[in-house]
Design an enzyme around this catalytic site. Sequence first.
Site, PDB file in Angstrom:
ATOM      1  N   ASP A  33       0.841  -1.187   0.000  1.00 44.48           N
ATOM      2  CA  ASP A  33       0.000   0.000   0.000  1.00 44.48           C
ATOM      3  C   ASP A  33       0.881   1.244   0.000  1.00 44.48           C
ATOM      4  O   ASP A  33       2.014   1.203   0.438  1.00 44.48           O
ATOM      5  CB  ASP A  33      -0.874  -0.031   1.260  1.00 44.48           C
ATOM      6  CG  ASP A  33      -2.055   0.908   1.123  1.00 44.48           C
ATOM      7  OD1 ASP A  33      -2.351   1.334   0.009  1.00 44.48           O
ATOM      8  OD2 ASP A  33      -2.668   1.206   2.153  1.00 44.48           O
ATOM      9  N   ASP A  40      10.684  12.265   5.508  1.00 46.56           N
ATOM     10  CA  ASP A  40      11.336  11.476   6.559  1.00 46.56           C
ATOM     11  C   ASP A  40      12.524  10.704   5.981  1.00 46.56           C
ATOM     12  O   ASP A  40      12.554   9.477   5.999  1.00 46.56           O
ATOM     13  CB  ASP A  40      10.284  10.529   7.166  1.00 46.56           C
ATOM     14  CG  ASP A  40      10.784   9.756   8.369  1.00 46.56           C
ATOM     15  OD1 ASP A  40      11.941   9.967   8.780  1.00 46.56           O
ATOM     16  OD2 ASP A  40      10.010   8.935   8.879  1.00 46.56           O
ATOM     17  N   LYS A  70      15.628  10.842   7.067  1.00 41.33           N
ATOM     18  CA  LYS A  70      16.573  10.475   8.142  1.00 41.33           C
ATOM     19  C   LYS A  70      18.023  10.521   7.641  1.00 41.33           C
ATOM     20  O   LYS A  70      18.739   9.506   7.634  1.00 41.33           O
ATOM     21  CB  LYS A  70      16.279   9.090   8.721  1.00 41.33           C
ATOM     22  CG  LYS A  70      14.925   8.993   9.404  1.00 41.33           C
ATOM     23  CD  LYS A  70      14.756   7.654  10.112  1.00 41.33           C
ATOM     24  CE  LYS A  70      13.434   7.499  10.799  1.00 41.33           C
ATOM     25  NZ  LYS A  70      12.279   7.361   9.870  1.00 41.33           N
ATOM     26  N   ASP A  78      24.559  10.788   7.017  1.00 44.09           N
ATOM     27  CA  ASP A  78      25.925  10.659   6.496  1.00 44.09           C
ATOM     28  C   ASP A  78      26.751  11.924   6.780  1.00 44.09           C
ATOM     29  O   ASP A  78      26.272  12.859   7.413  1.00 44.09           O
ATOM     30  CB  ASP A  78      25.845  10.391   4.988  1.00 44.09           C
ATOM     31  CG  ASP A  78      26.939   9.449   4.517  1.00 44.09           C
ATOM     32  OD1 ASP A  78      28.096   9.591   4.988  1.00 44.09           O
ATOM     33  OD2 ASP A  78      26.647   8.582   3.683  1.00 44.09           O
ATOM     34  N   THR A 128      28.019  14.362   1.625  1.00 43.34           N
ATOM     35  CA  THR A 128      27.086  13.414   1.010  1.00 43.34           C
ATOM     36  C   THR A 128      25.640  13.852   1.223  1.00 43.34           C
ATOM     37  O   THR A 128      24.807  13.802   0.314  1.00 43.34           O
ATOM     38  CB  THR A 128      27.317  11.999   1.597  1.00 43.34           C
ATOM     39  OG1 THR A 128      28.677  11.637   1.358  1.00 43.34           O
ATOM     40  CG2 THR A 128      26.402  10.969   0.969  1.00 43.34           C
ATOM     41  N   SER A 167      11.098   4.849  18.439  1.00 46.72           N
ATOM     42  CA  SER A 167       9.984   4.071  18.986  1.00 46.72           C
ATOM     43  C   SER A 167      10.220   2.569  18.919  1.00 46.72           C
ATOM     44  O   SER A 167       9.493   1.800  19.527  1.00 46.72           O
ATOM     45  CB  SER A 167       8.708   4.404  18.212  1.00 46.72           C
ATOM     46  OG  SER A 167       8.847   4.031  16.853  1.00 46.72           O
ATOM     47  N   GLN A 215       8.186  -2.339  15.946  1.00 45.34           N
ATOM     48  CA  GLN A 215       7.512  -1.069  16.243  1.00 45.34           C
ATOM     49  C   GLN A 215       6.731  -1.216  17.558  1.00 45.34           C
ATOM     50  O   GLN A 215       6.148  -2.270  17.819  1.00 45.34           O
ATOM     51  CB  GLN A 215       6.555  -0.694  15.102  1.00 45.34           C
ATOM     52  CG  GLN A 215       5.712   0.565  15.333  1.00 45.34           C
ATOM     53  CD  GLN A 215       6.547   1.847  15.385  1.00 45.34           C
ATOM     54  OE1 GLN A 215       7.420   1.995  16.234  1.00 45.34           O
ATOM     55  NE2 GLN A 215       6.288   2.759  14.477  1.00 45.34           N
ATOM     56  N   GLN A 216       6.737  -0.171  18.390  1.00 48.76           N
ATOM     57  CA  GLN A 216       6.021  -0.200  19.660  1.00 48.76           C
ATOM     58  C   GLN A 216       5.079   0.999  19.698  1.00 48.76           C
ATOM     59  O   GLN A 216       5.507   2.136  19.545  1.00 48.76           O
ATOM     60  CB  GLN A 216       7.011  -0.111  20.830  1.00 48.76           C
ATOM     61  CG  GLN A 216       8.139  -1.137  20.739  1.00 48.76           C
ATOM     62  CD  GLN A 216       9.163  -0.986  21.842  1.00 48.76           C
ATOM     63  OE1 GLN A 216       9.196  -1.773  22.772  1.00 48.76           O
ATOM     64  NE2 GLN A 216       9.997   0.028  21.743  1.00 48.76           N
ATOM     65  N   TYR A 217       3.784   0.731  19.906  1.00 46.22           N
ATOM     66  CA  TYR A 217       2.789   1.804  19.874  1.00 46.22           C
ATOM     67  C   TYR A 217       2.376   2.265  21.263  1.00 46.22           C
ATOM     68  O   TYR A 217       2.257   1.469  22.186  1.00 46.22           O
ATOM     69  CB  TYR A 217       1.531   1.351  19.117  1.00 46.22           C
ATOM     70  CG  TYR A 217       1.752   1.195  17.626  1.00 46.22           C
ATOM     71  CD1 TYR A 217       2.033   2.298  16.829  1.00 46.22           C
ATOM     72  CD2 TYR A 217       1.679  -0.061  17.037  1.00 46.22           C
ATOM     73  CE1 TYR A 217       2.231   2.154  15.460  1.00 46.22           C
ATOM     74  CE2 TYR A 217       1.873  -0.220  15.672  1.00 46.22           C
ATOM     75  CZ  TYR A 217       2.154   0.891  14.892  1.00 46.22           C
ATOM     76  OH  TYR A 217       2.347   0.740  13.548  1.00 46.22           O
TER      77      TYR A 217
HETATM   78  O1  S5P Z   1      11.557   6.171  15.950  1.00 50.09           O
HETATM   79  C1  S5P Z   1      10.863   6.302  14.950  1.00 50.09           C
HETATM   80  C2  S5P Z   1      11.055   7.363  14.057  1.00 50.09           C
HETATM   81  C3  S5P Z   1      10.209   7.480  12.962  1.00 50.09           C
HETATM   82  S1  S5P Z   1      10.380   8.887  11.981  1.00 50.09           S
HETATM   83  N1  S5P Z   1       9.849   5.435  14.708  1.00 50.09           N
HETATM   84  C4  S5P Z   1       9.015   5.534  13.616  1.00 50.09           C
HETATM   85  O2  S5P Z   1       8.110   4.729  13.484  1.00 50.09           O
HETATM   86  N2  S5P Z   1       9.217   6.548  12.700  1.00 50.09           N
HETATM   87  C5  S5P Z   1       8.367   6.673  11.485  1.00 50.09           C
HETATM   88  O3  S5P Z   1       7.023   6.919  11.909  1.00 50.09           O
HETATM   89  C6  S5P Z   1       8.306   5.444  10.597  1.00 50.09           C
HETATM   90  O4  S5P Z   1       9.291   5.488   9.587  1.00 50.09           O
HETATM   91  C7  S5P Z   1       6.913   5.556   9.983  1.00 50.09           C
HETATM   92  O5  S5P Z   1       6.916   6.454   8.883  1.00 50.09           O
HETATM   93  C8  S5P Z   1       6.099   6.199  11.087  1.00 50.09           C
HETATM   94  C9  S5P Z   1       5.352   5.207  11.949  1.00 50.09           C
HETATM   95  O6  S5P Z   1       4.392   4.530  11.191  1.00 50.09           O
HETATM   96  P1  S5P Z   1       3.334   3.538  11.865  1.00 50.09           P
HETATM   97  O7  S5P Z   1       2.631   2.895  10.703  1.00 50.09           O
HETATM   98  O8  S5P Z   1       4.085   2.543  12.699  1.00 50.09           O
HETATM   99  O9  S5P Z   1       2.404   4.400  12.687  1.00 50.09           O
END
Ligand code: S5P
Length: 271
Positions: free
Chosen positions: A53, A106, A108, A111, A115, A164, A221-223
């Site tokens: 997506d 984004d 990030k 370097d 560069t 995160s 990923q941690q929400y």
């Molecule tokens: O520590 C981070 C930094 C960033 S910029 N953790 C992240 O998840 N991000 C970004 O935030 C990641 O690249 C993505 O674009 C967004 C989180 O997406 P989600 O789908 O997990 O909410």
Amino acid sequence: KVHPLSFEQRLSLIRNKVGRRLLEIMLKKQSNLAVAAVSFVIFNSINLILYEDVTTSEELLSIANEVGPQICILKTHMDIIQDWTESVSEKLVHLAKLHHFLIFEDRKFADIGNTVELQLTGGIFHIAQWADIVNAHIIAGPGTIQALSRSAEHCGILLLAQMSSKGNLAVQEYTQKALEFAQQYEDAVFGFISLGCIGDPNFLYFTPGVKLEGGGDSLGQQYTDPKTVIAIQGSDVAIVGRGIIQSSNRREAASTYRKACWDAYLQRLEE
Ligand code: S5P
């Protein structure tokens, strides 16, 4: 560490003009919601892509249009778009003006300065021409920031002070170092990617990994929910990706998140 100041009061503390423009948009739209136009890919058992997506420009632009009225920032990953051309950035800028949001690429940057300067201005993306905000890791030292501020004077910069994802190394001294770098380059740097406020109200704090239901994904990923991030941890802007992107009604989801994030900000002011 959470300070008691309102966005109105912060306006006079932010040195970078993109940061101030963002605050004005936030106050006008009552929105401290940034949407991340992220992709998600589902693989089958033999690692073939079953579903993906937001990897076409059409999808990216339609998201910008759907969530535009609710957000202060659209955060892009231009390098996941399979059919990127200059006209995509032109259309994005048009939608940003129409709906009053800023574009945050984004990328990030991480370097050495030389560069980074080429990556910011060159290639096929020409980020400096259309992004209002870019971000950088501090791992390579201040040269990265110097390059960004020199070759994109109209771009505001965010530094990654915390992340995160599980097991990331942006903790303690590293986070403090990011704060020091930002204070040294306050004309260019106006905020951080962090989990909340890290102490200085002269900067804005942007937190990714936000979802109303909490939880995580299969890749670390941690929400955290908007209320915890904004009212308790003192973040200013919540960055929401899949929480909105994967919803069957993105307009409605963006509206729900906008309200949750703004209410959490109002709650912080009361405490
Ligand atoms: O520590 C981070 C930094 C960033 S910029 N953790 C992240 O998840 N991000 C970004 O935030 C990641 O690249 C993505 O674009 C967004 C989180 O997406 P989600 O789908 O997990 O909410």
